[in-house]
Design a protein around this motif. Structure first.
Motif, PDB file in Angstrom:
ATOM      1  N   ASP A  96       6.944  15.134  -5.257  1.00  0.00           N
ATOM      2  CA  ASP A  96       6.584  14.730  -6.609  1.00  0.00           C
ATOM      3  C   ASP A  96       6.358  13.221  -6.691  1.00  0.00           C
ATOM      4  OD1 ASP A  96       6.091  15.120  -9.342  1.00  0.00           O
ATOM      5  OD2 ASP A  96       8.163  14.659  -9.855  1.00  0.00           O
ATOM      6  N   GLU A  97       7.343  12.447  -6.254  1.00  0.00           N
ATOM      7  CA  GLU A  97       7.236  10.992  -6.258  1.00  0.00           C
ATOM      8  C   GLU A  97       7.785  10.432  -4.947  1.00  0.00           C
ATOM      9  OE1 GLU A  97       7.869   9.013 -10.422  1.00  0.00           O
ATOM     10  OE2 GLU A  97       9.376  10.587 -10.200  1.00  0.00           O
ATOM     11  N   ALA A  98       7.191   9.357  -4.512  1.00  0.00           N
ATOM     12  CA  ALA A  98       7.671   8.631  -3.329  1.00  0.00           C
ATOM     13  C   ALA A  98       7.087   7.225  -3.402  1.00  0.00           C
ATOM     14  CB  ALA A  98       7.249   9.323  -2.037  1.00  0.00           C
ATOM     15  N   PHE A  99       7.893   6.281  -3.894  1.00  0.00           N
ATOM     16  CA  PHE A  99       7.364   4.936  -4.064  1.00  0.00           C
ATOM     17  C   PHE A  99       8.443   3.890  -3.833  1.00  0.00           C
ATOM     18  CE2 PHE A  99       8.617   6.219  -8.408  1.00  0.00           C
ATOM     19  CZ  PHE A  99       9.448   5.169  -8.770  1.00  0.00           C
ATOM     20  N   ILE A 112       4.622   0.877  -6.081  1.00  0.00           N
ATOM     21  CA  ILE A 112       3.429   1.327  -5.383  1.00  0.00           C
ATOM     22  C   ILE A 112       3.761   2.564  -4.572  1.00  0.00           C
ATOM     23  CG2 ILE A 112       3.880  -0.244  -3.448  1.00  0.00           C
ATOM     24  CD1 ILE A 112       0.798  -0.441  -3.106  1.00  0.00           C
ATOM     25  N   GLY A 113       2.857   3.556  -4.619  1.00  0.00           N
ATOM     26  CA  GLY A 113       3.059   4.794  -3.883  1.00  0.00           C
ATOM     27  C   GLY A 113       2.707   5.997  -4.733  1.00  0.00           C
ATOM     28  N   GLY A 143      -0.679  10.475  -9.058  1.00  0.00           N
ATOM     29  CA  GLY A 143      -1.496  10.384  -7.862  1.00  0.00           C
ATOM     30  C   GLY A 143      -0.702   9.853  -6.688  1.00  0.00           C
ATOM     31  N   LYS A 144      -1.271   9.969  -5.508  1.00  0.00           N
ATOM     32  CA  LYS A 144      -0.606   9.510  -4.292  1.00  0.00           C
ATOM     33  C   LYS A 144      -0.813   8.025  -4.042  1.00  0.00           C
ATOM     34  CE  LYS A 144      -0.779  13.946  -1.860  1.00  0.00           C
ATOM     35  NZ  LYS A 144      -1.207  14.671  -0.634  1.00  0.00           N
TER      36      LYS A 144
END
Length: 308
Positions: A96-99, A112-113, A143-144
């Motif tokens: 789902d999220e990775a930043f 950022i990510g 978005g990625k």
């Protein structure tokens, strides 16, 4: 001193998860939180002859971390996975999220990510299954490849996000959206502006939201204008929403009117619901929703959400 600074930064950055996250480690300028939620819903959609179903509406689990670098600067990171089953097919668990990012005490936070954009915060309605139409369209909500900046000093807040590509290294899809808001006592005013480019076409959305809180009553209104990818998509929309809380029960409702240029028929969308909160982590609800589109029926849903 450093722990206080870090706690303030993380509370602001992770506002969406702070209410139901648990700190599992905090020492030497390092904070590690776990969070998650599961929501199961039984519903019947508004489409003609829509099937009745029990499905996984949401399932999230994640970790967020903060590291004090100085008295005014911290490094942050977040990773989470999500699962949904909107159609009744086999459940999928996705990233789902990775930043990563940097958070400054006075100047806000840059991340950022893979993450949600500013546009994901749009919405005035307290809905669970149906909701209303904001009219804000075209701009990606996640978005990625996203760069985002947010700042909030209490009286005013600002944010901007830029999506370089939606998924692939170069898919000709990019968008930028921004938010500017001000709080005056019980009144909260927010303006959104977004522009998306898809190959040789572009769409621009403008949205104004207003919220007013008094005692147990929350009122909200919105108005938007969309200059779509084609002239047939140009539209304006108006929305109203309200929520009233008595003890542990919250009654909510919303209505929107979508007017598409060149279309003689305007789309009216509405919902009403009631939710009972056992505590801040456990809620059960029931909702009715519908619209006046062709071959549309009254939809209904009920569910339970548990956060941790």
């Amino acid at each position: 001193m450093k722990k206080t600074i870090l706690a303030t930064m993380l509370t602001s950055l992770f506002a969406a998860t702070a209410a139901h996250s648990a700190t599992v480690y905090e020492a030497d300028g390092v904070t590690l939180d776990l969070f998650g939620d599961v929501e199961i819903q039984a519903n019947k959609g508004t489409e003609d002859d829509a099937p009745k179903m029990i499905h996984l509406d949401d399932a999230d689990f994640g970790v967020q971390a903060g590291y004090v670098l100085s008295d005014s600067l911290s490094a942050i990171a977040k990773i989470s996975v999500t699962g949904e089953d909107e159609t009744g097919s086999t459940n999928n668990i996705d990233l789902d999220e990775a930043f990563v990012g940097l958070s400054f005490t006075q100047f806000g936070t840059v991340t950022i990510g893979q993450q949600y954009t500013i546009a994901d915060d749009i919405g005035i309605a307290n809905d669970y299954a149906f909701g209303i139409n904001s009219g804000y369209s075209g701009v990606a909500t996640d978005g990625k490849q996203v760069v985002k900046y947010v700042v909030d000093n209490g009286n005013y807040y600002f944010g901007v996000s830029y999506l370089l590509n939606e998924n692939a290294a170069s898919d000709d899809v990019e968008s930028i959206d921004a938010r500017l808001g001000v709080r005056i006592d019980a009144l909260d005013l927010t303006a959104y502006l977004g522009k998306a480019d898809d190959a040789d076409a572009s769409a621009t959305s403008v949205l104004l939201e207003a919220r007013y809180s008094m005692d147990n009553l929350d009122l909200a209104a919105s108005v938007s204008s969309l200059d779509g990818y084609t002239s047939a998509e140009d539209s304006t929309a108006f929305g109203l929403a309200a929520a009233y809380t008595v003890d542990k029960v919250t009654y909510s409702g919303g209505y929107s009117l979508l007017d598409v240029d060149g279309d003689d028929d305007k789309l009216n969308t509405y919902f009403v619901n009631a939710a009972y909160a056992f505590n801040s982590n456990v809620t059960v609800y029931a909702e009715l929703g519908g619209d006046d589109a062709d071959d549309s029926e009254l939809g209904y849903g009920a569910g339970m959400a548990v956060t941790f």
